[in-house]
Design an enzyme around this catalytic site. Sequence first.
Site, mmCIF file in Angstrom:
data_model
loop_
_atom_site.group_PDB
_atom_site.id
_atom_site.type_symbol
_atom_site.label_atom_id
_atom_site.label_comp_id
_atom_site.label_asym_id
_atom_site.label_seq_id
_atom_site.Cartn_x
_atom_site.Cartn_y
_atom_site.Cartn_z
ATOM 1 C CD GLU B 149 -2.730 1.189 2.562
ATOM 2 O OE1 GLU B 149 -2.388 0.514 3.541
ATOM 3 O OE2 GLU B 149 -3.756 1.908 2.551
ATOM 4 C CE LYS B 234 -7.393 1.821 3.322
ATOM 5 N NZ LYS B 234 -6.139 2.293 3.969
ATOM 6 C CB CYS B 276 -4.977 -1.200 4.318
ATOM 7 S SG CYS B 276 -4.144 -1.143 5.930
#
Lengths: 405, 405
Positions: B149, B234, B276
């Site tokens: 990331e 994300k 994440c």
Amino acid sequence: MTCPFASLFRLGITTIHRTPLASGTRSNEPKRLFVAKNTKARTSASSSSSSNENTHNGTMSAKSRFTSSSFTDETITTENTTKKKSARIALVQLASTSSKEENIENMLARVEEALSSSSSSSSSSSSGDKPLKLAEEEKKIVDIVVLPEMWNCPYGNEFFAPFAEDVVLDRGSSVAEEEGRGSTSPSFDAMRKIAKEKKVVLFGGSIPTRKDGKLFNTCFVFDSDGALIATHHKMHLFDVDIPDGITFFESKTLTAGDAVTIANTKDFGKFGVGICFDMRFPEYARACALEGCIGMIYPGAFNTVTGPLHWALLQRCRAVDNQMFVATCSPARVEGASYQAHGDSSVYGPFGEKLNDKELEEKPGVVYADLDLNEVVKRRSAMPLNKQRRLSETYELCAKKEENV
Amino acid sequence: MTCPFASLFRLGITTIHRTPLASGTRSNEPKRLFVAKNTKARTSASSSSSSNENTHNGTMSAKSRFTSSSFTDETITTENTTKKKSARIALVQLASTSSKEENIENMLARVEEALSSSSSSSSSSSSGDKPLKLAEEEKKIVDIVVLPEMWNCPYGNEFFAPFAEDVVLDRGSSVAEEEGRGSTSPSFDAMRKIAKEKKVVLFGGSIPTRKDGKLFNTCFVFDSDGALIATHHKMHLFDVDIPDGITFFESKTLTAGDAVTIANTKDFGKFGVGICFDMRFPEYARACALEGCIGMIYPGAFNTVTGPLHWALLQRCRAVDNQMFVATCSPARVEGASYQAHGDSSVYGPFGEKLNDKELEEKPGVVYADLDLNEVVKRRSAMPLNKQRRLSETYELCAKKEENV
């Protein structure tokens, strides 16, 4: 998704009542919210006051969208204002024999023992590992007792029918209604009796039950006055065939339940109830969390193949995902039994922390843990997954079969 | 739920095309299935053939019910007949500096190194830990590369805007379309270039991107011919405030994506892509599994507080719940950086088994694992959670706010 009742109507739900809110007090007056017939999802309330108009006496059932609206700090905080702030839980890991009478006697003796020898180090009455003899008031340091899956019989398809009990009443029935039923359901009555006598919430593990000619793997939950507040029929049956591992088909004898079950205790709020394989489905715990549960209780009998790999993993991850307590209670391992249980009954907190006072491994015994119920609020506030979760529609993708529509 | 298109219509989806099925071949002819505008869920196909009629070039998007219909052994088996049976994956754990140029150069160098020194013990070309110099053919033993990331910048709100790249094209665009864009998107171009040159599938970790004046945390996925096959913004931003732990609010600078993303590789089938915090939501991985994914790829930068507690737990549980591979790639920890990454890039198999060839902990380096793609079929067959999962409606309960409707 503009009509929140759309899914209710699709399931043929015709009666809508008000769900009793969790509170420390009870009312004998019917409260109106979602009581539904023939529904796929249901909640059970601590109040026994709901409608008797369907075959599930007092069933509190509803069907609606899987939204995040009820999974908020506010819900938890509000509900806890009328509840206790902590709970001591005791997981009673029992070794069962092929005699139901023996198993019932053993259950009662071990629960009594558990209540009189709470050994959690955080108890002011505790003095280490030494069993305590407490005065009546002090005995009440245990608030919640959990029994293992299929505690009244050996675990095996050949035992479920002969050990099954005919339990006519379902959830929400009043204590008065339950009186005098001892003759047909000795395991049920023993659980209710000890919950009432000892003033503990009892998550009764599970026993095989018979209803309408079908067998179920069933968990009864009793509040601390002995009221039946939840009846869960194992919803995901244990059917596996792992090469060089284990082969078992619960579905050969048992029928699966069709609903997520929530026990709404009068003192500690809502707990989701699942049995063993139910724990493998994240949707199940999520549904309970979205409905305001602060914990999941899973009686379960993972085996020596999947137990070491997945038992702790799944319960800990359900706790972290939903920021709730997760407690499991396994049978102890019995030498020579055809099914070897993993053991390791445990409690995890809403950040994934293990709360057990000890590790039983596969042996019979009692595990204690203190649940600080504010931990749920604290964790959900510090990392607001509840707010960050997207609406369920967001997670949906196209189903291949719809190509053909 | 009798009308499968009901939810599509509710979302204002007006255009329905055919989703290209996974296969080893490509077509430039548009196929009709579910391509939708303004939808909350989307899939990306290896084919670049879909419609260009909306702002997301070739976006393969659809919205429908969250059913279990596509999560079957048959799907996996069928899809794998035209795909390779195993894949070697390399997770490249990078340490980033505050120079984007340096980070890009470092990424290219470390990926080249990873491709020329695959150290997995199961490789016939391997000779232990010693880096190998392989002939061109032998280099191709790595099939899939994953980056961390935010690999092109330090992780921190103050860096996202200055490091952001303007990426105009979204998913599904052809290689030709992507040519000549190097000047505005050096990180994007470097990733595409190395994927194409080295003939590897590249899950490009994430970089900050800018689009319509908004910043996103974005993962680009390139197939082994350099075609962009997925763009994931994300979806769940990292907003936490843990007392005595960590405080971070990604939402101060970033905008959340609005869709589950699937990369449909031509050789290995479908992988879900999350970044994440996306990993904290079981619905996300479940949605991908139901769509036929055999793995999840999560670039992620868990920190030193939540990393030790939850990083491995979550990825392993997602793998077990969905009986799929789960690979994570973290940045290495950089001394003195304001954000300390946990590291520990890992790969788990569909029974929860760790597949890493080694543990990097917080250090820069490469982790290799061999994915036997048939393991997914094997596990889903031995323990058919796919069949035992109840329809999503079963898990739904009443939302409190509906009391007031």
